[in-house]
Write an enzyme that holds these catalytic residues in place. Structure first.
Site, PDB file in Angstrom:
ATOM      1  N   HIS A 224      36.670  50.382  43.909  1.00 20.83           N
ATOM      2  CA  HIS A 224      36.969  49.649  43.487  1.00 20.83           C
ATOM      3  C   HIS A 224      35.570  48.952  42.888  1.00 20.83           C
ATOM      4  O   HIS A 224      35.673  48.185  43.760  1.00 20.83           O
ATOM      5  CB  HIS A 224      38.208  48.739  43.941  1.00 20.83           C
ATOM      6  CG  HIS A 224      37.975  47.943  42.813  1.00 20.83           C
ATOM      7  ND1 HIS A 224      39.511  46.807  42.984  1.00 20.83           N
ATOM      8  CD2 HIS A 224      38.987  48.215  41.860  1.00 20.83           C
ATOM      9  CE1 HIS A 224      39.843  46.164  42.188  1.00 20.83           C
ATOM     10  NE2 HIS A 224      39.056  47.213  41.133  1.00 20.83           N
ATOM     11  N   ASP A 261      34.324  50.138  37.120  1.00 17.57           N
ATOM     12  CA  ASP A 261      35.827  49.308  37.931  1.00 17.57           C
ATOM     13  C   ASP A 261      36.351  50.363  38.897  1.00 17.57           C
ATOM     14  O   ASP A 261      36.697  50.389  40.216  1.00 17.57           O
ATOM     15  CB  ASP A 261      36.682  49.419  36.792  1.00 17.57           C
ATOM     16  CG  ASP A 261      38.598  49.090  37.840  1.00 17.57           C
ATOM     17  OD1 ASP A 261      37.763  47.503  38.031  1.00 17.57           O
ATOM     18  OD2 ASP A 261      39.109  49.458  37.458  1.00 17.57           O
TER      19      ASP A 261
END
Ligand code: ATP
Ligand code: MN
Length: 535
Positions: A224, A261
């Protein structure tokens, strides 16, 4: 480009249980066509820069308590069942799937899109998304990778996403908590979304499955984080929980954006999972975030904002619908996007935290053991909600900076990252994009321009030349000077008028770290444990 030559994959949809007798099926529409459909159905408006502005309805954020993974022979012993990985019996999956199909089958129109995840061809995952509204389909167009027209003739979906935002489930009948749910079945390779129109569920659903498939089945670390690449080809990663700055700080005019992301790290380097960005809009301004601001144009999808009354100009300061206002756009809307979205082995890794206590230094260098300790801890501290009078920050510890999206035990990801750090010797920096001069209520948020300057100095090697001092509690190395940043902000204690209050707050934050880490203590190397803060 006219897409009228593309044949609708009728057979595949029939097999899925979609009998397009009642509805008009729109397959693989262009962004323009999806915008036109949204306007025709009065489900959105164009702002003064040509972006499509919609409201997602009841949900304006993800609903982690309503995300389920079907427990079956694949997942039972491999998924780390916890508050974010909630098991759902397979019979309920079939029940919800049938409800969604029945619902979709009676809609006047459906939008079907073939797309894929993973910019590295070896790991490509084909995704077919089925929506009952055009703007959710535009979200899939913006966020996933877009196959060429000739690829569509032979497109076989690996996974399906069936989304029915307007369908309300009966919790008793469907085995879920309330009327909405996002359900992942690895056996049936399907994500079901019912009752929520928040588009982020679509992207984070795919992220969750990749966080299983890549590390578990393919030996690729999934992360992430955002990623960008410098002129000399040096790759940087930015890990951090929501709101810590992944999207903002990876959009850097001097570097090409790989992604904002979700990324994978192989033996060769890193690759983006997605084909677009999903940026926060709150308090957005052209001066502070020019690249993101300029991306809000024709084809971009803006969610849950308001216009200045009587105009088509978005008031980015308006939080009346939600603070989580968002815009999605294809990666190439950022002027210096890397195509394809891949990079080499990372040379610099940033852990972003938004420490609303104002305790952690704005930039510091971590030893490999400290890096593992921080990665497993996954700390940030938000400003407490909007309740009147509440000014206490609230800390979050989210393992690997992404616990809500990680189906496997955090140790799985941490172990893989640890190996890579050892092998490749990357610099690891901790960046506090949060408070300085005191906790939330007394201090203020670190200036974005300073944070950017600190990151630039780390990337161009200047910070490695600086003198460092050691944080007395947390142990990280804090530079005493940094180009473009007043030295007075570099040591957090110096920025607090009340030094005693700093020491007290630092001590209490250290305790929170230590308490949180107890559950991992038995599974980590002694040097990682030794990197804990000292009270
Ligand atoms: P998500 O995972 O939810 O997408 P994110 O990590 O991408 O979150 P951003 O969208 O980059 O987070 O949000 C950071 C927000 O904080 C932006 O609105 C940005 O303008 C603001 N901000 C204020 N000061 C700073 C700073 N010093 N550094 C980074 N961001 C800052
Ligand atoms: Mn982001």
């Amino acid at each position: 480009m006219s897409l009228t030559t593309i044949a609708i994959p009728t057979k595949g949809l029939e097999e899925l249980g979609l009998h397009s007798t009642n509805n008009l099926l729109h397959y693989q529409l262009s962004a323009d066509e999806l915008v036109q459909d949204t306007l025709r159905l009065h489900q959105g408006e164009l702002n003064n820069t040509g972006a499509l502005v919609v409201k997602t309805g009841e949900f304006t954020g993800r609903s982690p308590k309503d995300k389920f993974i079907v427990i079956d022979e694949i997942t039972e012993n491999s998924v780390h069942w916890n508050d974010f990985n909630i098991p759902l019996d397979e019979k309920y999956f079939h029940c919800i799937r049938k409800k969604i199909l029945d619902h979709l089958n009676v809609q006047p129109e459906l939008w079907v899109r073939d797309s894929y995840a993973c910019a590295e061809p070896r790991y490509r995952l084909n995704i077919r998304v089925i929506n009952d509204n055009p703007w959710s389909n535009l979200f899939a167009y913006n966020m996933f990778l877009r196959p060429e027209e000739e690829e569509l003739d032979h497109f076989t979906p690996d996974w399906h996403i069936l989304a029915a935002p307007s369908l309300k489930l009966d919790p008793m009948e469907c085995g879920v908590r309330q009327h909405n749910a996002a359900v992942i079945s690895f056996k049936h390779r399907t994500i079901l979304i019912a009752g929520s129109g928040y588009t982020g569920e679509i992207k984070k659903g795919i992220f969750s499955i990749l966080n299983y498939i890549l590390p578990h089945d393919k030996g690729v670390l999934s992360m992430h984080c955002s990623a960008n690449i410098g002129r000399d080809g040096d790759t940087a990663l930015f890990f951090g929980l929501s709101g810590t700055g992944k999207t903002t700080l990876s959009a850097d005019p001097d570097r090409k954006l790989i992604g904002d992301d979700e990324h994978g790290w192989t033996d060769q380097g890193v690759f983006n999972f997605e084909g677009g960005c999903y940026a926060k809009c709150i308090d957005l301004s052209a001066e502070k975030e020019p690249a993101i601001f300029a991306a809000i144009r024709n084809g971009a999808l803006v969610e849950n904002t308001n216009f200045y009354p009587g105009t088509l100009e978005i008031d980015y300061t308006n939080k009346s619908i939600t603070e989580n206002t968002r815009v999605s756009y294809p990666l190439h809307y950022i002027c210096n996007a890397k195509e394809p979205a891949t990079g080499g082995i990372p040379e610099n890794i940033f852990f972003l935290t938004c420490d609303a206590y104002g305790v952690l230094p704005p930039v510091s260098k971590l030893t490999p053991a400290q890096a593992m300790y921080q990665f497993i801890s996954g700390y940030t501290a938000k400003v407490a909600g909007t309740e009147a009078g509440v000014t206490e920050p609230k800390s979050t510890f989210s393992a690997c900076f992404g616990a809500p999206f990680l189906p496997l035990h955090p140790g799985f990801y941490a172990g893989m990252l640890g190996e890579k750090l050892k092998k490749h010797n990357a610099n690891v920096w901790l960046i506090n994009t949060g408070w300085t001069g005191g906790s939330y209520g007394t201090g203020s948020r670190m200036k974005l321009s300073y944070t950017r300057a600190m990151i630039s100095a780390a990337l161009n090697g200047q910070l490695n030349q600086a003198a460092f001092e050691t944080h007395p509690v947390f142990g990280m190395a804090m530079p005493t000077s940094c180009p473009g940043v007043p030295s007075t902000v570099l040591n957090p204690r110096n920025t607090w008028a009340d030094k005693e209050a700093y020491d007290k707050t630092a001590g209490s934050l250290a305790k929170q770290f230590i308490t949180n880490f107890e559950k991992y203590a038995s599974g980590v190397a002694p040097e990682v444990l030794a990197a804990a803060p000292k009270i």
